[in-house]
Motif scaffolding. Structure first.
Motif, PDB file in Angstrom:
ATOM      1  N   TRP A 183       0.597 -10.082   0.733  1.00 36.57           N
ATOM      2  CA  TRP A 183      -0.047  -9.647   1.980  1.00 36.57           C
ATOM      3  C   TRP A 183      -0.638 -10.842   2.723  1.00 36.57           C
ATOM      4  N   ASP A 188       4.912  -8.240   4.096  1.00 37.17           N
ATOM      5  CA  ASP A 188       4.549  -6.834   3.922  1.00 37.17           C
ATOM      6  C   ASP A 188       5.580  -6.069   3.096  1.00 37.17           C
ATOM      7  N   LEU A 192       4.626  -4.050  -0.215  1.00 38.09           N
ATOM      8  CA  LEU A 192       4.878  -2.620  -0.329  1.00 38.09           C
ATOM      9  C   LEU A 192       5.745  -2.289  -1.540  1.00 38.09           C
TER      10      LEU A 192
END
Length: 222
Positions: A183, A188, A192
């Motif tokens: 992050w 991202d 995730l």
């Protein structure tokens, strides 16, 4: 794909859970038999890591096991280093997860029907036999639930772990620290992905706890 964070997280969680399993059972068994006032003080000490911020726990561990601290220097003579090593993560996770195992096991021991142990004593059974063959089987659901919860807590530990062992790819990286690093660098998609893995494991753990608790809830009331 680098799967080391998953491997390292599972390794740390598994080893720390084994440690807190035996330590938690031992502490809970003796605490359940103490006078109320003494038990209250002991509870406050043993469950403190559960209410302290994880970063504070990690800082306290650094004060004790840091490379420049007396105990850390003593352990270094035996080539044992808890700072910036994966087994330092085992120590941090064990300290944070211990209160869950302790309190769950203590609750199971306190709900045990002591007349069963007394009956065993009248039959001449040893204390060890009564503990392992009578008390533990009767309390197994609560104890196993505590073990699973401790494993889940150790698996998701971030604060104390990051303070003590940091983040080194291929050496100390865990799922939690990897999510933060990805992050922080703007990845991202990668973050995730690891969040999804952690969620899947967490759901499996919660389902396991529900399965372990269900027979106890459906059992006959005493």
């Amino acid at each position: 794909m680098d799967w080391f964070p998953l491997y390292n997280s599972l390794r740390i969680a598994a080893l720390s859970s084994v440690v807190v399993f035996f330590a938690g059972i031992g502490a809970a068994y003796y605490a359940a038999r103490l006078p109320r006032l003494v038990k209250g003080v002991l509870d406050a000490v043993l469950t403190l890591p559960m209410v302290l911020p994880p970063t504070v726990v990690g800082y306290l561990l650094l004060l004790v096991f840091g490379n420049k601290r007396p105990l850390g220097q003593l352990l270094a003579n035996f080539d044992i280093h808890f700072v910036m090593t994966w087994y330092g993560g085992v120590l941090a996770a064990a300290v944070v997860a211990f209160p869950l195992m302790y309190r769950t096991a203590r609750g199971a021991f306190e709900s045990f029907d002591e007349t069963l142990a007394q009956a065993g004593q009248t039959l001449g059974l040893s204390g060890r036999y009564i503990f392992w063959r009578i008390r533990m089987p009767a309390c197994r659901q609560g104890i196993l639930a505590g073990f699973v919860l401790a494993f889940a807590r150790a698996l998701g530990e971030y604060g104390a772990t990051s303070m003590l062992i940091g983040y080194t790819p291929g050496r100390t990286a865990t799922i939690s620290t990897t999510v933060y690093q990805l992050w922080r660098t703007g990845d991202d998609a990668g973050a995730l992905f690891w969040v999804g893995i952690n969620l899947a494991i967490s759901v499996a753990v919660l389902l396991t706890v529900n399965v372990l608790e269900r027979p106890a809830k459906g059992g006959p009331a005493r």
